[in-house]
Motif scaffolding. Structure first.
Motif, PDB file in Angstrom:
ATOM      1  N   SER A   1       0.829  -1.206   0.000  1.00 51.54           N
ATOM      2  CA  SER A   1       0.000   0.000   0.000  1.00 51.54           C
ATOM      3  C   SER A   1       0.862   1.253   0.000  1.00 51.54           C
ATOM      4  CB  SER A   1      -0.931  -0.008   1.217  1.00 51.54           C
ATOM      5  OG  SER A   1      -1.668   1.199   1.294  1.00 51.54           O
ATOM      6  N   ALA A   2       1.884   1.281   0.847  1.00 53.97           N
ATOM      7  CA  ALA A   2       2.762   2.456   0.927  1.00 53.97           C
ATOM      8  C   ALA A   2       3.460   2.707  -0.405  1.00 53.97           C
ATOM      9  CB  ALA A   2       3.790   2.258   2.039  1.00 53.97           C
ATOM     10  N   ALA A   3       3.863   1.636  -1.076  1.00 54.18           N
ATOM     11  CA  ALA A   3       4.537   1.792  -2.360  1.00 54.18           C
ATOM     12  C   ALA A   3       3.599   2.338  -3.430  1.00 54.18           C
ATOM     13  CB  ALA A   3       5.119   0.447  -2.803  1.00 54.18           C
ATOM     14  N   LEU A   4       2.338   2.001  -3.350  1.00 50.26           N
ATOM     15  CA  LEU A   4       1.355   2.529  -4.315  1.00 50.26           C
ATOM     16  C   LEU A   4       1.029   3.997  -4.041  1.00 50.26           C
ATOM     17  CD1 LEU A   4      -1.090  -0.509  -4.472  1.00 50.26           C
ATOM     18  CD2 LEU A   4       0.364   0.305  -6.335  1.00 50.26           C
ATOM     19  N   ILE A   5       1.007   4.375  -2.779  1.00 50.97           N
ATOM     20  CA  ILE A   5       0.643   5.740  -2.408  1.00 50.97           C
ATOM     21  C   ILE A   5       1.768   6.734  -2.713  1.00 50.97           C
ATOM     22  CG2 ILE A   5       0.334   7.204  -0.350  1.00 50.97           C
ATOM     23  CD1 ILE A   5      -1.652   5.162   0.679  1.00 50.97           C
ATOM     24  N   GLU A   6       3.011   6.292  -2.583  1.00 56.58           N
ATOM     25  CA  GLU A   6       4.136   7.220  -2.702  1.00 56.58           C
ATOM     26  C   GLU A   6       4.127   8.025  -4.008  1.00 56.58           C
ATOM     27  OE1 GLU A   6       6.947   9.426  -1.161  1.00 56.58           O
ATOM     28  OE2 GLU A   6       5.880   7.825  -0.100  1.00 56.58           O
ATOM     29  N   PRO A   7       3.955   7.405  -5.174  1.00 57.34           N
ATOM     30  CA  PRO A   7       3.961   8.204  -6.409  1.00 57.34           C
ATOM     31  C   PRO A   7       2.749   9.110  -6.559  1.00 57.34           C
ATOM     32  CG  PRO A   7       3.484   5.901  -6.890  1.00 57.34           C
ATOM     33  CD  PRO A   7       3.897   5.957  -5.464  1.00 57.34           C
ATOM     34  N   LEU A   8       1.695   8.866  -5.787  1.00 50.02           N
ATOM     35  CA  LEU A   8       0.510   9.720  -5.873  1.00 50.02           C
ATOM     36  C   LEU A   8       0.726  11.058  -5.178  1.00 50.02           C
ATOM     37  CD1 LEU A   8      -2.374   7.156  -5.151  1.00 50.02           C
ATOM     38  CD2 LEU A   8      -1.222   7.685  -7.320  1.00 50.02           C
ATOM     39  N   ARG A   9       1.710  11.131  -4.302  1.00 50.04           N
ATOM     40  CA  ARG A   9       1.924  12.346  -3.523  1.00 50.04           C
ATOM     41  C   ARG A   9       2.282  13.539  -4.408  1.00 50.04           C
ATOM     42  NH1 ARG A   9       2.150  11.069   1.927  1.00 50.04           N
ATOM     43  NH2 ARG A   9       2.595   8.874   2.416  1.00 50.04           N
ATOM     44  N   ASP A  10       2.823  13.274  -5.575  1.00 50.17           N
ATOM     45  CA  ASP A  10       3.227  14.356  -6.477  1.00 50.17           C
ATOM     46  C   ASP A  10       2.129  14.739  -7.459  1.00 50.17           C
ATOM     47  OD1 ASP A  10       5.770  14.404  -5.319  1.00 50.17           O
ATOM     48  OD2 ASP A  10       6.498  12.826  -6.666  1.00 50.17           O
ATOM     49  N   LYS A  11       0.948  14.148  -7.315  1.00 52.86           N
ATOM     50  CA  LYS A  11      -0.138  14.402  -8.264  1.00 52.86           C
ATOM     51  C   LYS A  11      -1.250  15.199  -7.603  1.00 52.86           C
ATOM     52  CE  LYS A  11       0.789  10.181 -10.902  1.00 52.86           C
ATOM     53  NZ  LYS A  11       0.209   8.968 -11.537  1.00 52.86           N
ATOM     54  N   ASP A  12      -1.916  16.015  -8.404  1.00 53.23           N
ATOM     55  CA  ASP A  12      -3.047  16.795  -7.887  1.00 53.23           C
ATOM     56  C   ASP A  12      -4.330  15.970  -7.887  1.00 53.23           C
ATOM     57  OD1 ASP A  12      -1.525  19.094  -7.489  1.00 53.23           O
ATOM     58  OD2 ASP A  12      -1.768  19.697  -9.586  1.00 53.23           O
ATOM     59  N   GLY A  13      -4.498  15.148  -8.917  1.00 52.71           N
ATOM     60  CA  GLY A  13      -5.704  14.346  -9.034  1.00 52.71           C
ATOM     61  C   GLY A  13      -5.422  13.049  -9.760  1.00 52.71           C
ATOM     62  N   VAL A  14      -6.200  12.011  -9.445  1.00 52.13           N
ATOM     63  CA  VAL A  14      -6.003  10.696 -10.056  1.00 52.13           C
ATOM     64  C   VAL A  14      -7.355   9.991 -10.166  1.00 52.13           C
ATOM     65  CG1 VAL A  14      -3.673  10.393  -9.127  1.00 52.13           C
ATOM     66  CG2 VAL A  14      -5.633   9.540  -7.833  1.00 52.13           C
ATOM     67  N   ASP A  15      -7.376   8.944 -10.954  1.00 57.20           N
ATOM     68  CA  ASP A  15      -8.465   7.970 -10.904  1.00 57.20           C
ATOM     69  C   ASP A  15      -8.077   6.987  -9.816  1.00 57.20           C
ATOM     70  OD1 ASP A  15     -10.221   5.872 -11.142  1.00 57.20           O
ATOM     71  OD2 ASP A  15      -9.797   5.464 -13.255  1.00 57.20           O
ATOM     72  N   LEU A  16      -8.736   7.059  -8.671  1.00 53.40           N
ATOM     73  CA  LEU A  16      -8.326   6.269  -7.514  1.00 53.40           C
ATOM     74  C   LEU A  16      -8.502   4.773  -7.750  1.00 53.40           C
ATOM     75  CD1 LEU A  16      -7.184   6.867  -4.681  1.00 53.40           C
ATOM     76  CD2 LEU A  16      -9.505   6.591  -3.794  1.00 53.40           C
ATOM     77  N   VAL A  17      -9.451   4.394  -8.585  1.00 53.05           N
ATOM     78  CA  VAL A  17      -9.621   2.970  -8.909  1.00 53.05           C
ATOM     79  C   VAL A  17      -8.408   2.467  -9.672  1.00 53.05           C
ATOM     80  CG1 VAL A  17     -10.957   1.322 -10.271  1.00 53.05           C
ATOM     81  CG2 VAL A  17     -12.134   2.967  -8.811  1.00 53.05           C
ATOM     82  N   GLU A  18      -8.037   3.178 -10.735  1.00 50.00           N
ATOM     83  CA  GLU A  18      -6.963   2.721 -11.605  1.00 50.00           C
ATOM     84  C   GLU A  18      -5.585   2.887 -10.973  1.00 50.00           C
ATOM     85  OE1 GLU A  18      -5.145   0.850 -14.533  1.00 50.00           O
ATOM     86  OE2 GLU A  18      -7.317   1.032 -14.355  1.00 50.00           O
ATOM     87  N   GLU A  19      -5.406   3.923 -10.161  1.00 49.70           N
ATOM     88  CA  GLU A  19      -4.085   4.218  -9.611  1.00 49.70           C
ATOM     89  C   GLU A  19      -3.795   3.507  -8.291  1.00 49.70           C
ATOM     90  OE1 GLU A  19      -1.681   6.060 -10.951  1.00 49.70           O
ATOM     91  OE2 GLU A  19      -2.794   6.694 -12.721  1.00 49.70           O
ATOM     92  N   TYR A  20      -4.874   3.045  -7.595  1.00 47.26           N
ATOM     93  CA  TYR A  20      -4.633   2.425  -6.292  1.00 47.26           C
ATOM     94  C   TYR A  20      -5.510   1.198  -6.051  1.00 47.26           C
ATOM     95  CZ  TYR A  20      -4.218   1.756  -1.247  1.00 47.26           C
ATOM     96  OH  TYR A  20      -4.005   1.197  -0.012  1.00 47.26           O
ATOM     97  N   ALA A  21      -6.835   1.360  -6.126  1.00 43.46           N
ATOM     98  CA  ALA A  21      -7.749   0.298  -5.695  1.00 43.46           C
ATOM     99  C   ALA A  21      -7.552  -0.990  -6.484  1.00 43.46           C
ATOM    100  CB  ALA A  21      -9.199   0.767  -5.816  1.00 43.46           C
ATOM    101  N   VAL A  22      -7.240  -0.878  -7.771  1.00 42.24           N
ATOM    102  CA  VAL A  22      -7.021  -2.072  -8.580  1.00 42.24           C
ATOM    103  C   VAL A  22      -5.748  -2.799  -8.162  1.00 42.24           C
ATOM    104  CG1 VAL A  22      -6.263  -2.778 -10.890  1.00 42.24           C
ATOM    105  CG2 VAL A  22      -8.343  -1.437 -10.623  1.00 42.24           C
ATOM    106  N   HIS A  23      -4.707  -2.050  -7.891  1.00 40.20           N
ATOM    107  CA  HIS A  23      -3.383  -2.656  -7.764  1.00 40.20           C
ATOM    108  C   HIS A  23      -3.141  -3.341  -6.430  1.00 40.20           C
ATOM    109  CE1 HIS A  23      -2.079  -1.106 -11.618  1.00 40.20           C
ATOM    110  NE2 HIS A  23      -2.631   0.056 -11.292  1.00 40.20           N
ATOM    111  N   LEU A  24      -3.668  -2.799  -5.341  1.00 42.26           N
ATOM    112  CA  LEU A  24      -3.384  -3.414  -4.045  1.00 42.26           C
ATOM    113  C   LEU A  24      -3.905  -4.854  -3.968  1.00 42.26           C
ATOM    114  CD1 LEU A  24      -2.173  -3.137  -1.217  1.00 42.26           C
ATOM    115  CD2 LEU A  24      -4.401  -2.281  -0.437  1.00 42.26           C
ATOM    116  N   PRO A  25      -5.187  -5.110  -4.239  1.00 40.72           N
ATOM    117  CA  PRO A  25      -5.655  -6.504  -4.158  1.00 40.72           C
ATOM    118  C   PRO A  25      -4.980  -7.428  -5.162  1.00 40.72           C
ATOM    119  CG  PRO A  25      -7.501  -4.960  -4.160  1.00 40.72           C
ATOM    120  CD  PRO A  25      -6.291  -4.186  -4.546  1.00 40.72           C
ATOM    121  N   ILE A  26      -4.692  -6.923  -6.358  1.00 46.25           N
ATOM    122  CA  ILE A  26      -4.037  -7.768  -7.356  1.00 46.25           C
ATOM    123  C   ILE A  26      -2.651  -8.171  -6.883  1.00 46.25           C
ATOM    124  CG2 ILE A  26      -2.903  -7.681  -9.612  1.00 46.25           C
ATOM    125  CD1 ILE A  26      -5.339  -6.472 -10.783  1.00 46.25           C
TER     126      ILE A  26
END
Length: 393
Positions: free
Chosen positions: A117-142
């Protein structure tokens, strides 16, 4: 009753008023699914709970029309898993994998899931907005299920595509036989590699396991790998996505969870109840005439049990459309009930706890980037989830 409009995009985006009407006026009724299948739809909590545990409703695929969407060469390799069998086969198959999903074994995964989870969140810190499904929710369970099973993470794009096509079948989507055949071919190859070079993972253990000297058949092994990979990521993706959507539409609840993370487990149960990631349980076939809510369903008929509707039944949950962090006795049906209760429920809850804790900590001011009415939900009667979840971080 005046027949409600079912299975349109408007329905997928907000099915709750339609289900409320069905619970009130026709809680057990025959409907035609978008794929043309005729089923009896059960919508009240008490009837749904009874039906989920009713041994007269068979889960065995191949009974009735359950497996007609699959071409013959892939029907058997995908229809010998837990959700497609009755006792005694179901009992034997469940016992083989149940020990992996005990609360203690799952809790041992907490540090590793936290790292992912921490590894997925780190690159998001530099972004203003994202698709949370595609950028995080999909990847953690997979990533979690791939590590648990021993599936190469670089293959995720392929099986994500195949599962998306197969989920779309309930909405009348095309390409299901081709996607199923591709998935079977992939799993067969992966199993052969595990057989040749076993590793410390669940799939290798299943390849080698014996149950009272009875090795899993090749079709059972392929089916179980399919189920664990499919259910192990698809439902949790939508638990995270649906939960964040719900939370971001409720400012007071959002604030309370930020201020008191100890409320997150209770919040997850409300997310599951309000917007279940599984809309309708996988279908069953009546082996004899059954009666629910005063309505008799004939033998041989297909039965669809709406978990999403049941969990908003006012006869079971006071103020069912409200998000209540203090809701007592929240015995929702999002993970099913009876012998087919979701084996992966402890893992899904743990992943969700880590996800919501990390997201709320990293992005306390997160908000939807569009009005809630502009969030589109995926079509289909099996999985409930947003197509995308645009947020401002």
């Amino acid at each position: 009753m005046t027949s409600p409009t079912l299975f349109t995009q408007e329905f997928w985006n907000d099915p709750h008023p339609v289900y409320a009407a069905l619970r009130q006026e026709a809680p057990v009724r025959a409907v035609t699914l978008p794929n043309g299948m005729e089923v009896w739809l059960v919508t009240r909590y008490s009837d749904c709970k009874t039906a989920l545990a009713d041994p007269r409703l068979s889960k065995r695929l191949g009974v009735g029309d359950n497996s007609r969407a699959l071409a013959a060469p892939v029907r058997s390799p995908l229809t010998h898993h837990l959700l497609a069998n009755d006792p005694p086969d179901h009992t034997r198959l469940r016992r083989l994998v149940a020990k992996v999903f005990t609360a203690r074994r799952v809790e041992d995964l907490r540090p590793r899931i936290g790292e992912l989870s921490a590894a997925l969140i780190e690159p998001l810190r530099d972004k203003d907005g994202v698709d949370l499904v595609e950028e995080y929710a999909v990847h953690l369970p997979i990533q979690v299920i791939c590590e648990l099973l021993g599936v190469p993470i670089e293959d995720q794009a392929d099986f994500r595509r195949w599962t998306a096509v197969m989920v779309s079948a309930s909405a009348g989507g095309a390409g299901v036989p081709e996607a199923a055949a591709a998935f079977v071919g992939y799993l067969r190859g992966l199993i052969e590699r595990k057989r040749a070079a076993p590793a410390d993972d669940l799939l290798s253990a299943l390849v080698a396991t014996r149950d009272e000297d009875d090795r899993l058949s090749e079709d059972e092994l392929t089916s179980m790998a399919f189920l664990l990979l499919f259910a192990g990521h698809e439902t949790t993706v939508n638990l995270i996505g649906n939960g964040m959507y719900t939370l971001l539409t409720l400012p007071d609840a959002h604030r309370r969870l930020r201020e008191d993370p100890s409320l997150i487990p209770a919040a997850i149960e409300e997310f599951l109840r309000l917007e279940s990631p599984v809309e309708t349980a996988t279908s069953r076939t009546a082996t004899e005439a059954v009666t629910y809510g005063g309505v008799t369903i004939p033998a041989g008929a297909m039965v669809a049990i709406s978990l999403l509707s049941a969990d908003r039944d006012p006869d079971r949950f006071p103020a069912p459309d409200e998000f209540d962090l203090g809701r007592p006795d929240n015995q929702h049906l999002a993970f099913g009930y009876g012998i087919h209760y979701c084996l992966g429920a402890p893992l899904a809850r743990l992943e969700a706890q880590i996800a919501f804790t990390d997201l709320l900590t990293a992005f306390p001011d997160m908000r939807l980037a569009v009005p809630p009415s502009e969030v589109t939900w995926r079509p289909g009667t099996l999985i409930r989830g947003t197509v995308a979840l645009p947020v401002l971080l």
